[in-house]
Design a protein around this motif. Structure first.
Motif, PDB file in Angstrom:
ATOM      1  N   ASN A 120       0.825  -1.213   0.000  1.00 33.19           N
ATOM      2  CA  ASN A 120       0.000   0.000   0.000  1.00 33.19           C
ATOM      3  C   ASN A 120       0.857   1.259   0.000  1.00 33.19           C
ATOM      4  OD1 ASN A 120      -2.455   1.637   0.420  1.00 33.19           O
ATOM      5  ND2 ASN A 120      -1.657   1.917   2.486  1.00 33.19           N
ATOM      6  N   GLU A 121       2.031   1.179   0.636  1.00 37.47           N
ATOM      7  CA  GLU A 121       2.907   2.351   0.743  1.00 37.47           C
ATOM      8  C   GLU A 121       3.865   2.487  -0.431  1.00 37.47           C
ATOM      9  OE1 GLU A 121       4.725   1.543   4.474  1.00 37.47           O
ATOM     10  OE2 GLU A 121       3.001   2.239   5.663  1.00 37.47           O
ATOM     11  N   ASN A 122       3.826   1.561  -1.363  1.00 38.24           N
ATOM     12  CA  ASN A 122       4.705   1.603  -2.534  1.00 38.24           C
ATOM     13  C   ASN A 122       4.277   2.741  -3.458  1.00 38.24           C
ATOM     14  OD1 ASN A 122       5.517   0.941  -5.394  1.00 38.24           O
ATOM     15  ND2 ASN A 122       6.539  -0.759  -4.344  1.00 38.24           N
ATOM     16  N   THR A 123       5.136   3.765  -3.621  1.00 37.49           N
ATOM     17  CA  THR A 123       4.744   4.954  -4.386  1.00 37.49           C
ATOM     18  C   THR A 123       4.492   4.648  -5.860  1.00 37.49           C
ATOM     19  OG1 THR A 123       7.089   5.510  -4.662  1.00 37.49           O
ATOM     20  CG2 THR A 123       5.915   6.560  -2.841  1.00 37.49           C
ATOM     21  N   TYR A 124       5.248   3.702  -6.411  1.00 39.85           N
ATOM     22  CA  TYR A 124       5.050   3.349  -7.824  1.00 39.85           C
ATOM     23  C   TYR A 124       3.687   2.693  -8.023  1.00 39.85           C
ATOM     24  CZ  TYR A 124       5.484   0.735 -12.200  1.00 39.85           C
ATOM     25  OH  TYR A 124       5.258   0.200 -13.449  1.00 39.85           O
ATOM     26  N   ILE A 125       3.366   1.747  -7.164  1.00 38.85           N
ATOM     27  CA  ILE A 125       2.066   1.060  -7.276  1.00 38.85           C
ATOM     28  C   ILE A 125       0.924   2.056  -7.104  1.00 38.85           C
ATOM     29  CG2 ILE A 125       0.541  -0.591  -6.093  1.00 38.85           C
ATOM     30  CD1 ILE A 125       3.043  -2.312  -5.575  1.00 38.85           C
ATOM     31  N   ARG A 126       1.042   2.926  -6.124  1.00 39.18           N
ATOM     32  CA  ARG A 126      -0.030   3.902  -5.896  1.00 39.18           C
ATOM     33  C   ARG A 126      -0.171   4.850  -7.085  1.00 39.18           C
ATOM     34  NH1 ARG A 126      -1.966   4.111  -0.641  1.00 39.18           N
ATOM     35  NH2 ARG A 126      -2.751   6.232  -0.912  1.00 39.18           N
ATOM     36  N   ARG A 127       0.953   5.271  -7.666  1.00 38.18           N
ATOM     37  CA  ARG A 127       0.891   6.206  -8.788  1.00 38.18           C
ATOM     38  C   ARG A 127       0.184   5.578  -9.992  1.00 38.18           C
ATOM     39  NH1 ARG A 127       5.857   7.373  -8.940  1.00 38.18           N
ATOM     40  NH2 ARG A 127       6.591   6.113 -10.702  1.00 38.18           N
ATOM     41  N   VAL A 128       0.531   4.334 -10.300  1.00 36.79           N
ATOM     42  CA  VAL A 128      -0.086   3.670 -11.458  1.00 36.79           C
ATOM     43  C   VAL A 128      -1.568   3.407 -11.215  1.00 36.79           C
ATOM     44  CG1 VAL A 128      -0.097   1.577 -12.861  1.00 36.79           C
ATOM     45  CG2 VAL A 128       2.077   2.646 -12.238  1.00 36.79           C
ATOM     46  N   LEU A 129      -1.888   2.872 -10.024  1.00 36.91           N
ATOM     47  CA  LEU A 129      -3.298   2.566  -9.740  1.00 36.91           C
ATOM     48  C   LEU A 129      -4.118   3.842  -9.562  1.00 36.91           C
ATOM     49  CD1 LEU A 129      -3.091  -0.550  -7.389  1.00 36.91           C
ATOM     50  CD2 LEU A 129      -3.532  -0.451  -9.849  1.00 36.91           C
ATOM     51  N   ARG A 130      -3.503   4.890  -9.054  1.00 37.86           N
ATOM     52  CA  ARG A 130      -4.201   6.182  -8.961  1.00 37.86           C
ATOM     53  C   ARG A 130      -4.628   6.649 -10.360  1.00 37.86           C
ATOM     54  NH1 ARG A 130      -0.587   8.844  -6.343  1.00 37.86           N
ATOM     55  NH2 ARG A 130      -1.605   8.751  -4.292  1.00 37.86           N
ATOM     56  N   SER A 131      -3.732   6.510 -11.297  1.00 39.02           N
ATOM     57  CA  SER A 131      -4.043   6.887 -12.681  1.00 39.02           C
ATOM     58  C   SER A 131      -5.186   6.047 -13.228  1.00 39.02           C
ATOM     59  CB  SER A 131      -2.796   6.719 -13.553  1.00 39.02           C
ATOM     60  OG  SER A 131      -3.078   7.027 -14.896  1.00 39.02           O
ATOM     61  N   LYS A 132      -5.195   4.750 -12.879  1.00 44.29           N
ATOM     62  CA  LYS A 132      -6.286   3.880 -13.343  1.00 44.29           C
ATOM     63  C   LYS A 132      -7.623   4.318 -12.748  1.00 44.29           C
ATOM     64  CE  LYS A 132      -3.647  -0.388 -14.201  1.00 44.29           C
ATOM     65  NZ  LYS A 132      -4.078  -0.575 -15.614  1.00 44.29           N
ATOM     66  N   PHE A 133      -7.615   4.674 -11.462  1.00 41.70           N
ATOM     67  CA  PHE A 133      -8.861   5.130 -10.832  1.00 41.70           C
ATOM     68  C   PHE A 133      -9.333   6.446 -11.448  1.00 41.70           C
ATOM     69  CE2 PHE A 133      -8.311   2.021  -7.446  1.00 41.70           C
ATOM     70  CZ  PHE A 133      -9.625   1.734  -7.120  1.00 41.70           C
ATOM     71  N   GLU A 134      -8.392   7.319 -11.789  1.00 44.62           N
ATOM     72  CA  GLU A 134      -8.776   8.604 -12.380  1.00 44.62           C
ATOM     73  C   GLU A 134      -9.314   8.437 -13.798  1.00 44.62           C
ATOM     74  OE1 GLU A 134      -5.231  10.886 -12.091  1.00 44.62           O
ATOM     75  OE2 GLU A 134      -5.497  11.375  -9.962  1.00 44.62           O
ATOM     76  N   ARG A 135      -8.761   7.471 -14.543  1.00 44.56           N
ATOM     77  CA  ARG A 135      -9.102   7.350 -15.962  1.00 44.56           C
ATOM     78  C   ARG A 135     -10.039   6.200 -16.307  1.00 44.56           C
ATOM     79  NH1 ARG A 135      -3.057   8.247 -18.637  1.00 44.56           N
ATOM     80  NH2 ARG A 135      -2.621  10.249 -17.630  1.00 44.56           N
ATOM     81  N   ASN A 136     -10.035   5.145 -15.469  1.00 44.85           N
ATOM     82  CA  ASN A 136     -10.772   3.934 -15.849  1.00 44.85           C
ATOM     83  C   ASN A 136     -11.782   3.467 -14.820  1.00 44.85           C
ATOM     84  OD1 ASN A 136      -7.542   3.199 -16.796  1.00 44.85           O
ATOM     85  ND2 ASN A 136      -9.099   3.447 -18.351  1.00 44.85           N
ATOM     86  N   SER A 137     -12.069   4.269 -13.806  1.00 46.26           N
ATOM     87  CA  SER A 137     -13.004   3.811 -12.773  1.00 46.26           C
ATOM     88  C   SER A 137     -14.451   3.959 -13.223  1.00 46.26           C
ATOM     89  CB  SER A 137     -12.782   4.578 -11.468  1.00 46.26           C
ATOM     90  OG  SER A 137     -12.941   5.961 -11.674  1.00 46.26           O
ATOM     91  N   LEU A 138     -15.276   3.082 -12.695  1.00 52.03           N
ATOM     92  CA  LEU A 138     -16.705   3.071 -13.015  1.00 52.03           C
ATOM     93  C   LEU A 138     -17.493   3.385 -11.749  1.00 52.03           C
ATOM     94  CD1 LEU A 138     -18.777   2.350 -15.328  1.00 52.03           C
ATOM     95  CD2 LEU A 138     -18.923   0.091 -14.247  1.00 52.03           C
ATOM     96  N   LEU A 139     -18.362   4.390 -11.829  1.00 48.29           N
ATOM     97  CA  LEU A 139     -19.227   4.732 -10.700  1.00 48.29           C
ATOM     98  C   LEU A 139     -20.583   4.060 -10.912  1.00 48.29           C
ATOM     99  CD1 LEU A 139     -19.481   8.074  -8.853  1.00 48.29           C
ATOM    100  CD2 LEU A 139     -21.561   6.868  -9.438  1.00 48.29           C
ATOM    101  N   GLN A 140     -20.991   3.252  -9.953  1.00 47.26           N
ATOM    102  CA  GLN A 140     -22.261   2.524 -10.040  1.00 47.26           C
ATOM    103  C   GLN A 140     -23.144   2.874  -8.854  1.00 47.26           C
ATOM    104  OE1 GLN A 140     -19.974  -1.299 -10.358  1.00 47.26           O
ATOM    105  NE2 GLN A 140     -21.442  -1.737 -11.993  1.00 47.26           N
ATOM    106  N   THR A 141     -24.436   3.052  -9.107  1.00 44.25           N
ATOM    107  CA  THR A 141     -25.376   3.401  -8.038  1.00 44.25           C
ATOM    108  C   THR A 141     -26.477   2.352  -7.911  1.00 44.25           C
ATOM    109  OG1 THR A 141     -26.944   4.640  -9.403  1.00 44.25           O
ATOM    110  CG2 THR A 141     -25.008   5.827  -8.633  1.00 44.25           C
TER     111      THR A 141
END
Length: 707
Positions: A166-187
């Motif tokens: 969780n504290e790995n900056t590389y992993i967080r940076r890549v997955l952060r980008s995925k959440f910003e660009r590829n996340s799906l909001l469902q209600t």
């Protein structure tokens, strides 16, 4: 990175312009002053560009402050390595800085912390290094009273590894980008709430899914409001298997005995730590983006509303219409001062029409009324019809005035101080009349959030909204200029370099000493120093003063230049003003100096040509369709006149003379696709519209613009 380099990276402005602008801002110059009177130094930057430079400077200061705090905290823990120090010093990204700080944050005790206390960190290092052939044998070496079995040891080590991942900056940076660009909001709707009346306005979001990066700001804000009010719940996710596969490729080096343990740690880290944190972060960023978008819409609308056409200095009869409680009528002089007030009852249930007509005719004649203003609230159309039946002795223009926020003003401290002996109904009617004379001067007295133009303004960040709206008001006030001898404290407070306290001092001085005859007299106001004079003097006007330049936007520091121009033409300054033939003879190159550049001189010539020109157009009378009084009078295909009374990202709302405004969806605003409603229509624009659909039960009207 220097502040100049940081700002140039954030805004597309030459470094010299940034450097000079910062010097002016640091010298306590206002944005309005810099934009208007320091063009030669800034390279002709406008107010928005200067505001952006100021914001970037503030962000730079926040980053430096956060860096200092982070470094201090890590140093206190004796954990600051040269490598980490270099990374923190090189970073100017707040999100990245927080990632660097994450392992050192003091939070509540976690599973990993407990495992470390139990001596399992060395085992976690063995597993993540993946260089053991017998994981059980390694685990058994760490059994203690607190760790009683091999399974417990491996579980604790797994918790530690999950935290490291969780504290790995590389992993967080890549997955952060995925959440910003590829996340799906469902209600999903909360079943117990689905059938409630309050939930129905959110019915389209009962089962909704959409990529976050494509979601329009108004939809996201609507979903967040629906969730806050307890009607729906939502989730924000990316493709889980893809995320886990990426982490595995980053962490797992071989197919040895540690692989299954690491896979368990990766799944636990993603589910328990990474996904909740990054989804929350992505939603927060999307919310901020939506806030800024919504605030931008509100700011555009507010600017247009404040700069709407004034009628000018006319004697006004203003009416705040009503049925049972009657119509509140006030008579105002050319400056908006209250001369007389009365209540009439032309409508049901009293329907004292004859007496009401008599009183209106008498007031029009007695107070030499030149125009009539009618608020657009309850009984507005009925009052308009009533007024137009009266046979006046002269032609009178009748205006329908947007009264949004008038009730807020009437109950405010400002209104109580202006009219201590009158109730809120009289104050409200006065506000309606003054809005016709000069909308800007009156609307600055009201909290912009209460004016009612925009989308979801009550759901956005309140501090950001206030900051932007205050900036809009200041821009509008300084673009128009202020009559120093008639302006209220509220209006003066928005003038460059003045503020509330100084505005009060100016009004107090004016009441005690009479009207200002020159701008120089401002220096006699207590606590009005040289800096305040420099920043404010050119934004105030003195009509019929001793110096004709005092009624222009020429800054007093440039008066000598104008006097030199006049002297060279062998005329006085008064002869030069508004004389195009003489102005055209001026060669500005003769007057360029180290302190006066080309931009300043061109502005001076423009101002001499049309001194004190009000950038606003004049007010025009508008008439609604007399046959439309309520929603049941509408039919599909009907063509009507209307006034734009609100603009959003998804279209504009149009007042067609009844209680309910109609919506022109963005798709019906232009034959070709348009992404910005403001490209097609403006607030208070007069339109011809056609009715597309009428839903009487839901009180909704769909319109299209007639091209």
């Amino acid at each position: 990175m220097t502040v100049i380099e940081f700002i140039c990276k954030g805004v597309n402005v030459p470094s010299k312009s940034v450097e000079n602008t910062l010097a002016l801002l640091n010298d306590a110059c206002t944005i309005a002053f810099i934009a208007r009177y320091r063009k030669d130094k800034t390279g002709n930057l406008d107010e928005v560009q200067i505001e952006n430079i100021a914001k970037q400077q503030q962000l730079y200061a926040e980053i430096l402050k956060r860096k200092k705090s982070i470094l201090s905290s890590i140093e206190q823990q004796d954990c600051l390595t040269p490598e980490l120090l270099d990374k923190i010093n090189a970073s100017f990204n707040l999100v990245e800085l927080e990632d660097f700080y994450l392992p050192f944050k003091k939070t509540r005790k976690t599973k990993a912390d407990i495992a470390k206390q139990n001596g399992l960190e060395p085992l976690a290092k063995i597993i993540i290094s993946q260089n053991t052939n017998n994981i059980e044998q390694s685990a058994n070496k760490f059994l203690t009273d607190q760790v009683s079995s091999c399974a417990s040891a491996l579980s604790g080590a797994c918790d530690i590894i999950a935290q490291w991942i969780n504290e790995n900056t590389y992993i967080r940076r890549v997955l952060r980008s995925k959440f910003e660009r590829n996340s799906l909001l469902q209600t999903k709707v909360i079943k117990d709430m689905a059938d409630t009346e309050q939930a129905q306005k959110y019915s389209q979001y009962f089962d909704w899914n959409e990529p976050l990066d494509r979601m329009a700001s108004h939809r996201l804000l609507a979903i967040l409001r629906a969730e806050k009010e307890g009607f729906i719940r939502f989730s924000l996710t990316i493709e889980k298997e893809s995320a886990l596969e990426f982490i595995e490729k980053t962490i797992i080096k071989n197919n040895g005995p540690c692989k299954s343990i690491l896979q368990d740690a990766i799944k636990a880290s993603y589910k328990r730590l990474i996904e909740p944190a990054l989804s929350t972060e992505a939603l927060k960023q999307a919310k901020l983006k939506a806030d800024l978008n919504s605030i931008g819409v509100f700011a555009d609308n507010l600017s247009q509303l404040l700069l709407q056409s004034p009628l000018g200095e006319k004697r006004i009869l203003a009416i705040d219409p009503g049925f049972k409680s009657g119509c509140k009528v006030v008579c105002l002089d050319e400056q908006g001062n209250l001369l007389y007030n009365e209540t009439i009852f032309p409508h049901a249930p009293q329907k004292d029409t004859a007496m009401a007509m008599k009183k209106i005719r008498s007031m029009v004649n007695s107070y030499r009324i030149q125009a009539i203003a009618i608020g657009n609230g309850t009984a507005s159309r009925e009052t308009e019809f009533f007024i137009k039946k009266i046979a006046f002795d002269k032609d009178l223009q009748v205006f329908i005035v947007n009264e949004a926020g008038a009730s807020v003003y009437s109950a405010s401290k400002i209104a109580r101080e202006e009219f201590p002996n009158y109730d809120v109904t009289v104050r409200g009617a006065v506000s309606i009349g003054r809005r016709l004379i000069d909308p800007l001067a009156e609307l600055v007295k009201i909290d912009p959030k209460s004016i009612g133009v925009g989308q979801y303004q009550h759901d956005v960040d309140a501090a950001l909204l206030k900051l932007e709206l205050d900036s809009v008001v200041q821009r509008c006030v300084n673009a128009v200029g202020v009559n120093l001898n008639t302006a209220s404290t509220s209006l003066l407070s928005y003038v460059s370099g003045i503020g509330v306290k100084m505005a009060e001092d100016i009004v107090s001085y004016r009441q005690k000493n009479g009207a200002f005859l020159t701008r120089e007299q401002l220096k006699e106001v207590p606590r009005f120093g040289p800096k305040a004079f420099q920043q404010s003097a050119a934004f105030v006007r003195i009509v019929k003063g001793t110096n004709p330049l005092d009624n222009s936007a020429v800054h007093p520091e440039s008066y000598k230049v104008v006097q030199k121009m006049a002297k060279d033409l062998k005329v006085n300054v008064q002869d030069l003003i508004s004389n195009r033939d003489l102005i055209d003879k001026i060669d500005i190159n003769k007057y360029i100096s180290p302190s006066v550049g080309e931009h300043t001189l061109l502005d001076i010539l423009k101002e001499l040509d049309k001194p004190g020109l009000d950038p606003r157009k004049r007010a025009k009378v508008f008439e609604f369709d007399p046959g439309v009084k309520q929603i049941t009078d509408l039919y599909i295909g009907q063509v009507l006149p209307g006034i734009v009374n609100n603009i959003t990202n998804f279209g504009c709302f149009v007042d067609i003379g009844i209680k309910q405004s109609g919506l022109i969806h963005i798709s019906n605003l232009q034959k070709d696709f348009v992404s910005d409603v403001n490209q097609v229509v403006k607030l208070h624009q007069h339109l011809q519209v056609k009715v597309l659909d009428v839903d009487v039960d839901k009180q909704r009207i769909q319109l299209t613009l007639i091209f």
